[in-house]
Write a protein that holds these residues in place. Structure first.
Motif, PDB file in Angstrom:
ATOM      1  N   GLY A   1      47.138  18.096  24.280  1.00 51.85           N
ATOM      2  CA  GLY A   1      46.570  17.572  23.171  1.00 51.85           C
ATOM      3  C   GLY A   1      47.453  17.730  21.854  1.00 51.85           C
ATOM      4  O   GLY A   1      47.415  17.468  21.070  1.00 51.85           O
ATOM      5  N   GLY A   2      48.652  18.705  22.235  1.00 50.42           N
ATOM      6  CA  GLY A   2      49.542  19.321  21.050  1.00 50.42           C
ATOM      7  C   GLY A   2      50.824  18.608  21.066  1.00 50.42           C
ATOM      8  O   GLY A   2      50.656  17.317  21.292  1.00 50.42           O
ATOM      9  N   CYS A   3      51.835  19.156  21.025  1.00 49.30           N
ATOM     10  CA  CYS A   3      52.830  18.439  20.227  1.00 49.30           C
ATOM     11  C   CYS A   3      53.869  17.985  21.518  1.00 49.30           C
ATOM     12  O   CYS A   3      54.810  17.128  21.309  1.00 49.30           O
ATOM     13  N   CYS A   4      53.742  18.641  22.769  1.00 47.08           N
ATOM     14  CA  CYS A   4      54.795  18.142  23.717  1.00 47.08           C
ATOM     15  C   CYS A   4      54.447  17.457  24.514  1.00 47.08           C
ATOM     16  O   CYS A   4      54.434  17.733  25.951  1.00 47.08           O
ATOM     17  N   SER A   5      53.827  16.290  24.452  1.00 47.88           N
ATOM     18  CA  SER A   5      53.206  15.353  25.399  1.00 47.88           C
ATOM     19  C   SER A   5      54.169  14.152  25.825  1.00 47.88           C
ATOM     20  O   SER A   5      53.449  13.092  26.433  1.00 47.88           O
TER      21      SER A   5
ATOM     22  N   LYS B   1      60.329  17.497  15.212  1.00 51.16           N
ATOM     23  CA  LYS B   1      60.295  17.500  16.577  1.00 51.16           C
ATOM     24  C   LYS B   1      58.966  18.015  17.088  1.00 51.16           C
ATOM     25  O   LYS B   1      58.509  18.185  18.259  1.00 51.16           O
ATOM     26  N   ARG B   2      58.193  18.569  15.965  1.00 48.38           N
ATOM     27  CA  ARG B   2      56.804  19.330  16.617  1.00 48.38           C
ATOM     28  C   ARG B   2      55.577  18.574  16.271  1.00 48.38           C
ATOM     29  O   ARG B   2      54.662  18.976  17.246  1.00 48.38           O
ATOM     30  N   ARG B   3      55.727  17.493  15.864  1.00 46.06           N
ATOM     31  CA  ARG B   3      54.327  16.745  15.378  1.00 46.06           C
ATOM     32  C   ARG B   3      54.142  15.915  16.975  1.00 46.06           C
ATOM     33  O   ARG B   3      54.964  15.045  17.284  1.00 46.06           O
ATOM     34  N   SER B   4      52.945  15.838  17.212  1.00 43.00           N
ATOM     35  CA  SER B   4      52.730  14.849  18.182  1.00 43.00           C
ATOM     36  C   SER B   4      52.236  13.698  17.742  1.00 43.00           C
ATOM     37  O   SER B   4      52.209  13.558  16.489  1.00 43.00           O
TER      38      SER B   4
ATOM     39  N   ARG C   1      70.352  16.505  17.017  1.00 41.60           N
ATOM     40  CA  ARG C   1      69.724  16.632  15.601  1.00 41.60           C
ATOM     41  C   ARG C   1      70.663  17.495  14.639  1.00 41.60           C
ATOM     42  O   ARG C   1      70.936  16.989  13.590  1.00 41.60           O
TER      43      ARG C   1
END
Lengths: 369, 532
Positions: free
Chosen positions: B459-463, A13-16, B233
């Protein structure tokens, strides 16, 4: 290198999308903070992948934020760092020194160490502390149980056995730290308790039904009023143990990593195993437990201990005699069970130096190996 | 040695195996048939009395169930709730002056859709339970979990309690005294006389029950439910969500059918496990309502737990000795591994610890009795927006003092891409004064709004495009419900009533601050300044 085993399930869930793309092409994952350097570790706390420098910076920044927001220190104070030579206190000493210079706290730092007299464990870790003293250029003071109480832990275990010795060690150490701090005229003590320790304490207090401690144990610093009491705080309260190990590893800090030889029988071990399992299921569980502990509130009307002073030594105590006086009395008289369990009625007798009856003596002598 | 309040009165001197006395400790006449704790050996008759007495003592001590009230019994088919059902029957049937006086109804929730059972299995279980329920002659409702998808959003609003203030002891006594003479006078009145009410209701029950059971559950409903649970999940979050949905269903049924109280069959052991797992889930603020005797968070319907004094062992013995019918129904966590979910892990931990330290469960139980909520949720003055959307408890995510929650936010922010802000680079010692300001600024802005943190992390993970929805829902939830929602991939799989209530609250908040909001177009023209 220590990686949290559960990191795989939070991994997804953390990887973009970008870093997944890179992983698919077998390119190295970039640090999620600076996006320039290659990531070398995955943070146990948030599962972000970071490069070394960004991790150091994030770790130190978090401790700095904790210190500033909780207002732990004042400019110009003398702060004693409880140093055992283990990873927590070594990292604490290092980070305090770094932050003190970087953000100009204006604190005078020194190392305080306690020698419990456990051969094969404490004498080795004290060597580490002495090396730390030279590495960080901080003054060091060592206080020992032998000189304060006349007993070493080895001698205590011979009398008490292996089940309740942790009680003796913990109670004596608390007072030893305070005595050492007063000798050096220290304003505050800071200890290396980390998030895992605080979470374990919350769980342990629920299991033991200790409401009074449950209320106090999540506080980041202790109350500062009272004679003979040096307030203490835990700057590393929100730092995961795993991150502390990662920090110490990457910074190549010198620390002593063996467990106390008497610890396997402690009740805390159960809480610790449970917490480790919780962390494996959900890595944020440690912070969740601390959050729960901070939001607990106790009903009115529940009996709470009142703070007073010990009749014999003047230290703070909620009973007529402080716990270490009671324990010491028991050791000196050859009655090791005095102090384990409640013996309020006997406190008065001891205070007034009256002899105990035959029945009472017999009960207190029984030793459980 | 592991308890704070333990006395050592010479017990340690006699390290012999505990003697099992042959005579019952109570009546001292009959032979013992079972031992509850070391030293508590009972004969059959005394055990039955002890068991029954505990139930009434629990209800009588707490005095929340008023005479003539309609009480909904939540029966899952398991041993504890079946035992509760039989205790209620026992209490209502006695002809003593101390007889219990309320009008019971039963609800059973069929969760087969979520735990993956087939329709035939579900029908069989329902038939088994129906035969048990019919034997009691009480009005019963069989509700399928699929019906949660069609609940109204009023379920999430706390109703006001009927009397406005919590009933005091004296008003209870007055109510009881009033009840007895009126019952004698108006024996034929169907509302007050319990027996007549029962027969009256049982006449109705045939039609009502038709509605309850045969409310159409199409395979589409089951599919939608399966989709909802598949989008979660982790097993921990699944169990948490299931629990929340179950509560909503029970509440809805109670409200529509006119019940003012709900009785849950949580035993002492189960509550101790629940307490520990709630602490691990971050529900410290609502521990007292989740595990206490009465749970007033919904306002008009109060949830009580009369079985909280019984250990699982006592219930198992009683059920076996007195043939209480119970049905085993596999749930979400049946056959799950020890480390699958937090709830399962806690259960195995407490059970194992209990074998080594027999006082564990009772100690935890006593701890739970000494707690109370930090901010009582039953205060009707509390605005609706200050309660969690899902669990209807007061929100515990204030950012006043430095707390674990704030520390987590800061960690998140620091691990993601830093915005165009501080000149400070890691590894160099900057001049004193400027770094604290910029990092403090960043720290404070992260504390101010979680949404900012997500936006700077482009640029990170929550885009992902779904992020705005998660952010919207998160601000309406308490700490642990946030964790549950974080584990969900598809938020639109949530039942409609939750989403529409969330939208309603958001628009309510927006209205309150509408005069301070700038227009969308204007906002983009101005470059966003971070941290001011």
């Amino acid at each position: 290198m220590m990686m949290s085993p559960a990191s795989t399930h939070t991994d997804i869930k953390r990887r973009s999308p970008l870093s997944e793309f890179r992983v698919a092409l077998k390119m190295p994952v970039l640090c999620s903070s600076c996006a320039e350097k290659r990531a070398v570790l995955k943070r146990p706390k948030t599962a972000h992948s970071l490069c070394k420098e960004c991790f150091f910076w994030a770790f130190e920044e978090e401790v700095h934020q904790t210190i500033v927001s909780a207002q732990l220190f004042k400019h110009g104070e003398t702060v004693g760092i409880g140093a055992s030579g283990g990873k927590d206190s070594t990292v604490l000493a290092h980070v305090m020194k770094v932050l003190n210079e970087r953000y100009n706290y204006g604190l005078k730092l020194l190392l305080l160490s306690v020698d419990e007299g456990i051969t094969g464990y404490r004498d080795d870790s004290l060597e580490t502390v002495k090396r730390n003293q030279q590495q960080y250029e901080l003054p060091l003071k060592i206080v020992s149980y032998e000189e304060l109480y006349g007993w070493t832990m080895d001698a205590i275990v011979k009398q008490v056995g292996l089940k309740n010795n942790c009680t003796f060690c913990g109670v004596f150490r608390r007072q030893a730290l305070d005595r050492g701090a007063m000798m050096l005229k220290v304003d505050k003590i800071c200890t290396g308790h980390n998030a895992d320790d605080v979470a374990e304490t919350v769980l342990m207090n629920v299991l033991r039904g200790d409401i009074a401690r449950l209320r106090r144990c999540t506080a980041i610093s202790t109350a500062s009023e009272g004679e003979g009491v040096v307030p203490r705080c835990k700057p590393l309260k929100y730092a995961y143990e795993k991150e502390i190990v990662l920090y110490a590893y990457f910074k190549k800090l010198d620390y002593f990593s063996t467990e106390c030889i008497y610890s396997p029988n402690a009740y805390r071990g159960h809480a610790r195993t449970f917490l480790k399992d919780l962390e494996a299921v959900r890595p944020s569980a440690i912070m969740d437990v601390i959050h729960s502990g901070e939001n607990l509130s106790v009903r009115e009307g529940v009996k709470m201990p009142v703070q007073g002073t010990c009749g014999r030594c003047g230290y703070i105590s909620s009973q007529a005699l402080c716990k270490s006086c009671v324990l010491l009395e028991g050791l000196n008289r050859g009655l090791p069970r005095l102090g384990i369990g409640k013996h309020h009625r006997l406190h008065e007798k001891i205070l007034l130096q009256q002899p105990l009856t035959q029945e009472e003596e017999r009960k207190l002598k029984a030793v459980d190996f | 040695m592991c308890q704070v309040d333990e006395e050592y009165n010479g017990q340690l001197d006699h390290r012999v195996t505990p003697r099992v006395s042959k005579k019952c400790v109570k009546c001292k006449e009959n032979t013992t048939v079972l031992i509850i704790r070391a030293g508590d050996a009972f004969c059959r008759g005394c055990f039955k009395e002890y068991f029954i007495h505990k139930f009434r003592a629990m209800l009588g001590k707490n005095r929340v169930i008023f005479p003539g009230e309609k009480v909904l019994l939540a029966v899952s088919g398991g041993p504890a709730s079946s035992s509760m059902l039989s205790q209620v029957q026992e209490g209502l049937s006695r002809d003593a002056p101390k007889k219990l006086r309320f009008v019971p109804g039963i609800i059973y929730i069929d969760e087969g859709g979520a735990s993956g059972q087939s329709m035939e299995e579900r029908k069989r279980t329902v038939a088994q339970l129906e035969s048990v329920f019919r034997a009691t002659n009480y009005h019963y409702h069989i509700v399928h979990l699929e019906q949660v998808l069609s609940l109204p959003s009023s379920v999430l609003e706390a109703g006001s309690s009927a009397t406005g203030k919590p009933p005091t002891g004296s008003s209870y006594k007055a109510a009881v005294d009033h009840f007895i003479p009126t019952r004698k006078n108006q024996n034929q009145h169907p509302d007050l006389s319990v027996e007549n009410a029962q027969s009256h209701l049982s006449n109705l029950s045939m039609q009502e029950v038709q509605n309850g059971v045969t409310s159409p559950i199409t395979p589409e409903h089951t599919q939608a439910l399966k989709r909802l649970f598949a989008s979660v999940r982790t097993p921990t979050a699944k169990e948490d969500l299931l629990h929340t949905l179950r509560q909503h269903l029970i509440l809805h049924t109670a409200r529509t059918q006119g019940y003012t109280k709900v009785m849950m069959g949580d035993s002492c052991s189960r509550l101790a496990i629940k307490l520990l797992s709630n602490i691990s889930l971050g529900r410290g603020a609502s521990l007292a309502t989740d595990t206490g005797f009465s749970d007033p968070r919904h306002g008009d319907v109060v949830i009580v737990r009369p079985m909280r004094d019984y250990s699982s062992k006592e219930i198992a013995y009683y059920n076996r000795m007195f043939d209480i019918p119970s049905v085993f129904i596999p749930g979400l966590d049946s056959k799950a591994q020890d480390k699958a979910s937090i709830q399962r892990l806690t259960e195995s931990f407490v059970t194992k610890l209990q074998t080594d330290f027999p006082s564990t469960v009772s100690t935890i139980y006593r701890t739970s009795e000494k707690l109370h909520t930090a901010c009582p949720p039953q205060n009707t003055n509390t605005q609706l927006s200050a309660k969690c959307l899902l669990c209807v408890c007061a929100l515990d995510t204030k950012l006043e003092e430095f707390s674990a929650y704030q520390a987590t936010l800061i960690s998140e922010q620091l691990s993601q891409r830093r915005g165009p802000g501080p000149e400070f680079t890691p590894g160099t010692t900057a001049a004193p004064g400027s770094p604290p300001a910029s990092s403090a600024g960043q720290g404070h802005s992260s504390g101010g709004g979680q949404s900012q943190g997500c936006e700077t992390g482009d640029g990170g993970c929550c885009s992902s495009a779904k992020e705005p929805e998660t952010v919207d829902l998160k601000s309406l939830l308490c700490y642990s419900c946030r964790l549950t929602i974080k584990d969900m991939t598809a938020l639109d799989a949530l039942p409609q009533y939750i989403l529409s209530e969330a939208e309603r609250r958001r628009s309510q908040m927006r209205e309150e601050i509408s005069e301070f909001l700038l227009d969308e177009e204007e906002d983009e023209a101005i470059p966003r300044v971070n941290g001011s």
